[in-house]
Enzyme design. Structure first.
Site, PDB file in Angstrom:
ATOM      1  N   CYS A   1       0.807  -1.226   0.000  1.00  0.00           N
ATOM      2  CA  CYS A   1       0.000   0.000   0.000  1.00  0.00           C
ATOM      3  C   CYS A   1       0.831   1.262   0.000  1.00  0.00           C
ATOM      4  CB  CYS A   1      -0.981  -0.017   1.160  1.00  0.00           C
ATOM      5  SG  CYS A   1      -2.258  -1.243   0.867  1.00  0.00           S
ATOM      6  N   HIS A   2       1.718   1.410   0.982  1.00  0.00           N
ATOM      7  CA  HIS A   2       2.479   2.655   1.023  1.00  0.00           C
ATOM      8  C   HIS A   2       3.960   2.403   1.244  1.00  0.00           C
ATOM      9  CE1 HIS A   2      -1.587   3.059   2.800  1.00  0.00           C
ATOM     10  NE2 HIS A   2      -1.720   3.790   1.721  1.00  0.00           N
TER      11      HIS A   2
END
Ligand code: HEM
Ligand code: FES
Lengths: 183, 403
Positions: free
Chosen positions: A147-148
């Site tokens: 995701c990040h």
């Protein structure tokens, strides 16, 4: 439209001298306080109804059969709706994890404190940033989050943000050499 | 407004219908005063002033299509995904209603972004319209909440993981954050109780938005519309009645709007969506590349630009909250950017930077993209930091005394 009605205040009718201002203030404040307390009491069941129900809480434990996880590999199990990683670490991976004791500075922890038996690393498969499931890979031997971009090492310790804490360790115990119970 | 009973002449002949109703519930004159021939508007409004009424129409369209979708949708993790397939394949015209709702959500955001950019350019947030602007920011927040909740309902992979990431944002609240997240979920992860309540909230919030839009219009009528020159109106000749002049212009604008809208509904309904949402939700696997709906991308980029969880979340919410204090940051006496030689180019850069942020939000969170996002985030906040300085030193071009 009609003309504005003349201003009309109850206080106009009572000569101000007749009012015991202190007594009135006390009554008004006491009534308001009880009203607010009552409203808060009524709100409580509604707020609480949104918390996990008994049936949700009842699905609290799972048993994991360790014999199905080959050495060097990790498998994922579902516990309380969330993934748990169980990693059967080989000697080299344990070695790497222990070396990491000195270099994991974001959230320092000793590998020995994160496992019950060195071969078995049991951590939540929930990124401590915002809850995605990390994938095996990254530069530190463990996982990286799609995701990040957070990264975790062979002990599930965070090595690169935005996550700020290590992968959590769920409560678990060994029922025998080949089974653990999570929860 | 209490009226003294019996003090006024009342029409009792029901054949004189207008006056009869007026004397009992003056709703017709209320409408006429709000959006009819008795509401006076500046005569120099340009097409940028069409977007408020367009947003209202977009909201009504979402509510109508949403009500019909809700008649076929099932908010249960075992059935939600299939009920959407059912709507798309079996329900008569279900595909049309759903496509209108999906494309409608995106177009609603396009309209509102333009509406906000208009306010930013013409200084519509300045005195005496601070409250009007602030209510607008609150509507924007509610719309984002509604869009987010709606996106969860089809229960695809993006629905599930979007819901997980966004609800986890609240976990940064000190001490009670984690408890709040569990409370929101009604479980230990996004699950059946979450889907059920998200459906209820997604149904209710648009009606809350309607209520707040009424406040927005109320505040608008207190001082009337701003205008492209940003100067106060002086004479009666500066105004024209809203009806028929602006009603007809708004209807024309609606017609133009419906051309790309229907084109998207029929030929590219999925273009603004994400294909991964056609895969049913799987709590064990996060898609390799998750992105939110396009209208969240600039803010998502700000979240990811900062590699520290708490600061990232704070910056993301701060990016919206700062709009609330904008009227106090920009105290330059001239409203319209037309007469502000420094603010005007800065504004153009701000919009370009906002688009750039959106692009960063789409890219994977690594390498050069992170650096660009960080620079763009700095500029986003830098813009607001510059405003108080401009307010003091920027010399405006000569401002006309009337429109
Ligand atoms: C502010 C207005 C609204 C916005 C911005 C909005 C936005 C959205 C979005 C983005 C989706 C996901 C679309 C998809 O991927 O399929 C959605 C789905 C849905 N919405 Fe709304 N919506 C609004 C109003 C409403 C209202 C008023 C209702 C019901 C009364 C409603 C009912 C539904 C239902 C049942 C779904 C799931 C079906 C589907 O995914 O197509 N919506 N909404
Ligand atoms: S959720 Fe893993 S890095 Fe954000």
């Amino acid at each position: 439209m009609s003309q504005k009605p003349e201003s009309h205040d109850v206080n106009d009718e009572v000569a101000l001298g007749d009012v015991d201002a202190e007594r009135r203030a006390l009554l008004v404040n006491a009534t308001a306080a009880f009203g607010i307390a009552g409203a808060a009491c009524v709100a409580l069941p509604f707020v609480s109804s949104m918390n996990p129900s008994r049936s949700v809480k009842a699905m609290a434990t799972i048993d994991v059969n360790l014999t199905e996880i080959p050495e060097g590999e990790a498998k994922t199990f579902l516990w309380q709706g969330k993934p748990v990683f169980v990693w059967h670490r080989n000697a080299a991976q344990i070695e790497e994890a222990r070396k990491g004791d000195a270099t994991a500075t974001l959230d320092p922890a000793k590998d020995a404190d994160r496992v019950q038996k060195a071969e078995w690393l049991v951590v939540m498969g929930v990124c401590t940033h915002l809850g995605c499931v990390p994938m095996r890979g990254g530069e530190f031997g463990g996982w990286r989050c799609p995701c990040h971009g957070s990264q975790f090492d062979d002990s599930g310790r965070v090595r690169q943000g935005p996550a700020g804490t290590n992968l959590e360790i769920p409560p678990y115990r060994f029922l025998d050499d080949n089974t653990i119970r999570v929860g | 407004m209490a009226h003294t009973p019996g003090s006024k002449q009342v029409e009792n002949d029901i054949r004189n219908t207008y006056q009869w109703l007026e004397d009992r519930l003056p709703i017709l004159s209320f409408i006429n005063n709000s959006v009819g021939s008795n509401f006076m508007a500046p005569r120099n409004l340009n097409y940028m002033w069409n977007f408020g009424s367009l947003a209202g129409i977009a909201l009504v369209l979402q509510i109508l299509t949403g009500i019909f979708l809700a008649m076929h949708y099932k908010p249960d993790v075992a059935m939600a995904f299939d009920s959407i397939q059912h709507i798309m394949r079996d329900v008569n015209w279900g595909w049309l209603i759903r496509n209108m709702h999906m494309v409608g959500a995106s177009f609603f955001f396009i309209v509102v972004y333009i509406h906000m950019a208009r306010g930013l350019y013409y200084g519509s947030y300045k005195s005496p319209r601070e409250v009007l602007w602030g209510i607008g920011v609150i509507i924007f927040l509610l719309m984002m909440a509604t869009g987010f909740l709606g996106y969860v309902l089809p229960w695809g992979q993006m629905s599930y993981w979007g819901a997980t990431v966004i609800t986890n944002l609240l976990s940064v609240i000190p001490f009670i954050g984690q408890d709040i997240v569990v409370w929101l979920w009604g479980g230990y992860s996004v699950g059946d109780p979450t889907l059920n309540r998200f459906f209820v909230l997604h149904f209710v919030l648009p009606f809350v938005i309607v209520g707040i839009v009424i406040l927005h219009i109320w505040a608008l009528h207190e001082h009337g519309s701003n205008n492209p020159k940003g100067v106060d109106l002086k004479t009666k000749g500066d105004y024209i009645p809203f009806h028929p002049y602006y009603t007809i212009k708004d209807v024309f604008g609606l017609g133009v709007y419906l051309i790309p809208f229907t084109f998207m509904v029929f030929y590219a309904p999925e273009y603004l969506g994400h294909t991964d949402n056609n895969i049913p939700a799987d709590p064990l696997v996060t898609p390799a590349h998750i992105v939110p709906e396009w209208y969240f991308l600039p803010f998502y980029a700000i979240l990811r630009a900062i590699p520290i969880k708490e600061l990232g979340v704070l910056a993301m919410f701060g990016a919206i909250a700062i709009l609330l204090v904008l009227p106090w940051l920009d105290k330059h006496p001239v409203r319209s950017a037309r007469f502000r030689p420094l603010y005007r180019p800065l504004y153009v850069l701000f919009l370009m930077n906002f688009v750039l942020l959106g692009w960063c939000g789409m890219m994977p969170p690594e390498g050069i993209y992170v650096l660009i996002a960080q620079a763009a985030t700095a500029f986003y906040f830098g813009f607001f930091a510059l405003l108080p300085i401009l307010s003091k030193f920027e010399k405006a071009k000569p401002v006309p005394t009337s429109i």
